[in-house]
Design a protein around this motif. Structure first.
Motif, PDB file in Angstrom:
ATOM      1  N   PRO A  11       0.825  -1.219   0.030  1.00  7.58           N
ATOM      2  CA  PRO A  11      -0.055   0.376  -0.019  1.00  7.58           C
ATOM      3  C   PRO A  11       1.135   1.262   0.332  1.00  7.58           C
ATOM      4  O   PRO A  11       2.122   1.224   0.547  1.00  7.58           O
ATOM      5  CB  PRO A  11      -0.744  -0.383   0.987  1.00  7.58           C
ATOM      6  N   PRO A  12       0.262   2.401   0.185  1.00 10.41           N
ATOM      7  CA  PRO A  12       1.044   3.736  -0.104  1.00 10.41           C
ATOM      8  C   PRO A  12       1.543   3.427   1.221  1.00 10.41           C
ATOM      9  O   PRO A  12       1.149   3.635   2.093  1.00 10.41           O
ATOM     10  CB  PRO A  12       0.009   5.023  -0.544  1.00 10.41           C
ATOM     11  N   ALA A  13       2.900   4.712   0.821  1.00 16.69           N
ATOM     12  CA  ALA A  13       3.798   5.334   2.095  1.00 16.69           C
ATOM     13  C   ALA A  13       2.851   5.633   3.575  1.00 16.69           C
ATOM     14  O   ALA A  13       3.430   5.310   4.890  1.00 16.69           O
ATOM     15  CB  ALA A  13       4.640   6.168   1.663  1.00 16.69           C
ATOM     16  N   PRO A  14       1.710   6.339   3.671  1.00 20.91           N
ATOM     17  CA  PRO A  14       1.542   7.292   4.697  1.00 20.91           C
ATOM     18  C   PRO A  14       0.605   5.643   5.700  1.00 20.91           C
ATOM     19  O   PRO A  14      -0.012   5.853   6.464  1.00 20.91           O
ATOM     20  CB  PRO A  14       0.476   7.923   4.425  1.00 20.91           C
ATOM     21  N   THR A  15       0.464   4.503   5.071  1.00 28.86           N
ATOM     22  CA  THR A  15      -0.985   3.496   5.565  1.00 28.86           C
ATOM     23  C   THR A  15       0.260   2.691   6.940  1.00 28.86           C
ATOM     24  O   THR A  15       1.523   2.780   6.215  1.00 28.86           O
ATOM     25  CB  THR A  15      -1.270   2.573   4.397  1.00 28.86           C
ATOM     26  N   PHE A  16      -0.590   2.297   7.702  1.00 29.32           N
ATOM     27  CA  PHE A  16       0.228   2.029   9.041  1.00 29.32           C
ATOM     28  C   PHE A  16       1.353   0.454   8.379  1.00 29.32           C
ATOM     29  O   PHE A  16       1.647   0.390   8.966  1.00 29.32           O
ATOM     30  CB  PHE A  16      -0.888   1.137   9.808  1.00 29.32           C
TER      31      PHE A  16
ATOM     32  N   ASN B 110      24.395  -0.630  14.805  1.00 28.47           N
ATOM     33  CA  ASN B 110      25.315   0.328  14.329  1.00 28.47           C
ATOM     34  C   ASN B 110      25.584   0.383  12.914  1.00 28.47           C
ATOM     35  O   ASN B 110      27.011   0.662  12.690  1.00 28.47           O
ATOM     36  CB  ASN B 110      26.642  -0.044  14.879  1.00 28.47           C
ATOM     37  N   GLY B 111      24.535   0.712  12.033  1.00 26.31           N
ATOM     38  CA  GLY B 111      24.836   0.632  10.405  1.00 26.31           C
ATOM     39  C   GLY B 111      25.091  -0.275   9.454  1.00 26.31           C
ATOM     40  O   GLY B 111      25.624  -0.093   8.056  1.00 26.31           O
ATOM     41  N   LYS B 112      25.227  -1.261  10.118  1.00 27.95           N
ATOM     42  CA  LYS B 112      25.895  -2.628   9.886  1.00 27.95           C
ATOM     43  C   LYS B 112      24.589  -3.044   8.286  1.00 27.95           C
ATOM     44  O   LYS B 112      25.356  -3.537   7.472  1.00 27.95           O
ATOM     45  CB  LYS B 112      25.512  -3.853  10.488  1.00 27.95           C
ATOM     46  N   VAL B 113      23.675  -2.470   8.958  1.00 27.65           N
ATOM     47  CA  VAL B 113      22.228  -3.174   7.693  1.00 27.65           C
ATOM     48  C   VAL B 113      22.048  -1.678   7.306  1.00 27.65           C
ATOM     49  O   VAL B 113      21.493  -0.954   7.955  1.00 27.65           O
ATOM     50  CB  VAL B 113      21.739  -3.431   8.438  1.00 27.65           C
ATOM     51  N   SER B 114      22.033  -1.482   5.491  1.00 24.11           N
ATOM     52  CA  SER B 114      21.055  -0.053   5.571  1.00 24.11           C
ATOM     53  C   SER B 114      19.667  -0.947   4.516  1.00 24.11           C
ATOM     54  O   SER B 114      19.517  -2.460   4.390  1.00 24.11           O
ATOM     55  CB  SER B 114      21.517   0.756   4.641  1.00 24.11           C
ATOM     56  N   ILE B 115      18.734  -0.491   4.718  1.00 20.57           N
ATOM     57  CA  ILE B 115      17.279  -1.251   3.928  1.00 20.57           C
ATOM     58  C   ILE B 115      16.868  -0.667   3.398  1.00 20.57           C
ATOM     59  O   ILE B 115      16.519   1.019   3.879  1.00 20.57           O
ATOM     60  CB  ILE B 115      16.386  -1.624   5.470  1.00 20.57           C
ATOM     61  N   ASP B 116      16.378  -0.327   1.887  1.00 17.50           N
ATOM     62  CA  ASP B 116      15.755   0.282   1.637  1.00 17.50           C
ATOM     63  C   ASP B 116      14.250  -0.279   1.053  1.00 17.50           C
ATOM     64  O   ASP B 116      13.817  -1.136   1.112  1.00 17.50           O
ATOM     65  CB  ASP B 116      16.917   0.525   0.015  1.00 17.50           C
ATOM     66  N   THR B 117      13.237   0.829   0.786  1.00 14.57           N
ATOM     67  CA  THR B 117      11.850   0.449   1.482  1.00 14.57           C
ATOM     68  C   THR B 117      11.104   1.173   0.102  1.00 14.57           C
ATOM     69  O   THR B 117      11.678   1.780  -0.245  1.00 14.57           O
ATOM     70  CB  THR B 117      11.657   1.413   2.662  1.00 14.57           C
ATOM     71  N   TYR B 118      10.441  -0.055  -0.412  1.00 14.85           N
ATOM     72  CA  TYR B 118       9.498   0.146  -1.334  1.00 14.85           C
ATOM     73  C   TYR B 118       7.843  -0.099  -1.157  1.00 14.85           C
ATOM     74  O   TYR B 118       7.083  -1.127  -1.089  1.00 14.85           O
ATOM     75  CB  TYR B 118       9.958  -1.134  -2.544  1.00 14.85           C
ATOM     76  N   PRO B 119       7.628   1.316  -0.671  1.00 16.60           N
ATOM     77  CA  PRO B 119       6.280   1.518  -1.059  1.00 16.60           C
ATOM     78  C   PRO B 119       5.477   0.858  -2.077  1.00 16.60           C
ATOM     79  O   PRO B 119       5.865   1.387  -2.795  1.00 16.60           O
ATOM     80  CB  PRO B 119       5.100   2.182   0.005  1.00 16.60           C
ATOM     81  N   GLY B 120       4.114   0.766  -1.612  1.00 16.67           N
ATOM     82  CA  GLY B 120       3.095   1.428  -2.929  1.00 16.67           C
ATOM     83  C   GLY B 120       3.308   0.451  -3.528  1.00 16.67           C
ATOM     84  O   GLY B 120       2.427   1.102  -5.117  1.00 16.67           O
TER      85      GLY B 120
END
Ligand code: DTR
Length: 337
Positions: A37-42, A59-69
């Protein structure tokens, strides 16, 4: 050459001073997280919270790219997409595939889950106890539910008779509830509902009420009928190869977050439902219809058979169906204290 030397010295000094986490200066583990669903939803708010906590706690070992919508995977291909590795992590609504997630979807039977916090903890415990086969190819990172569903509609629903033939959007167990009340459930994932309402394909929907604000349904649905019935269950899953490739300390951070994240999401949802209803009333002139106890009893009486039917069907599939339902009832009591 010279610049690289200077950069190297700066990095080394920062590392010694503890300004840059060691792993972050090397190669942080990069993970993709898909959501429908779109970014503002729960579901996406909880995704961003998980991302922030994991990045901070590792501590920055992991970086996550999020893909809403649905930009990476959509509502229907979420589980298979994660299994195939198209995304490392994905968030899915299990109600959209009722036959695939039989055990966990039992939480959307009318058993009286009172709110999303309790629902989320019940769902988590149920999953952990039964560990259903359908999750064997993924690592489960969180499980949570919506708050109980209510009716949002363009026309007022004050009595059971008003439901007759009413086209309302719902999926999975919630759709069966609508049928039992005489309405006409129309199945589609949440993101498609906006257009379906605008075009008049449906006259309303059956969902938790935070969507009145998050999807601006209050602009078209001027009535809420409070029936506080079944919930929708969600899961966050990770590709198993990805999970196995993570260093043990990162795995521990994610493991330690599982119940916390599930409960956090339940609490967020419960609070957000309140805000959304207040906003709908104040800003959008929405009428909230509550049923008298005699009227509510008529609605409840129509639902009794659903659990019996689920037990019969699931038993045929070889599941300990009666025990699952008993466990859900016990877990509701346990977490509702
Ligand atoms: N009610 C379910 C699930 C749901 C509730 N809120 C949201 C927000 C965004 C996506 C899904 C949901 C549904 O109607 O799909």
């Amino acid at each position: 050459m010279k610049t690289r030397g200077i950069t190297g010295i700066i990095v080394a000094v920062c590392l010694m001073a503890g300004f840059i986490p060691a792993q972050a200066a090397d190669n942080p583990v990069k993970l993709s997280y898909a959501n429908f669903p779109p970014a503002p939803t729960f579901p996406c708010v909880q995704m961003e919270r998980w991302k922030t906590e994991v990045e901070k706690r590792t501590n920055g070992k992991v970086s996550i790219d999020t893909y809403p919508g649905g930009t990476l995977l959509n509502a229907k291909n979420m589980m298979d997409g994660v299994i195939a590795g198209q995304a490392n992590i994905g968030n899915l609504c299990m109600a959209y595939q009722p036959g695939r997630f039989v055990v966990t979807n039992a939480t959307s039977l009318p058993l009286g889950i009172p709110n999303a916090r309790v629902g989320s903890l019940v769902l988590w415990d149920l999953w952990e106890k039964y560990q259903p086969e359908e999750f064997s190819k993924v690592k489960v990172l969180a499980m949570f539910t919506t708050a109980p569903n209510n009716i949002m509609s363009k026309v007022p629903v004050r009595r059971l008779e008003d439901m007759k033939g009413l086209d309302l959007r719902a999926s999975g167990g919630a759709a069966q509830v609508l049928s039992a009340w005489g309405a006409n459930p129309v199945g589609m994932p949440m993101p498609q509902t906006v257009e379906a309402l605008q075009k008049g394909v449906v006259k309303g929907l059956f969902s938790s009420l935070e969507v009145m604000k998050d999807f601006k349904f209050a602009e078209t649905c001027k009535y809420i009928t409070v029936v506080d019935t079944v919930i929708y269950p969600f899961a966050v899953v990770m590709n198993m190869e990805t999970w196995k490739s993570l260093p043990p300390d990162v795995q521990k951070v994610m493991d330690d977050l599982r119940v916390e994240q599930s409960e956090w999401t339940g609490n967020y949802m419960d609070n957000h439902v309140k805000e959304s209803v207040e906003w709908s009333q104040k800003e959008q002139n929405v009428e909230v219809i509550t049923l008298s106890s005699e009227e509510k009893a008529r609605w409840d009486a129509k639902l009794g058979f659903l659990t019996e039917k689920w037990i019969a069907d699931a038993t045929q599939k070889g599941l300990p169906a009666k025990a699952i339902v008993d466990d859900i009832r016990t877990l509701i009591k346990k977490h509702n204290k």
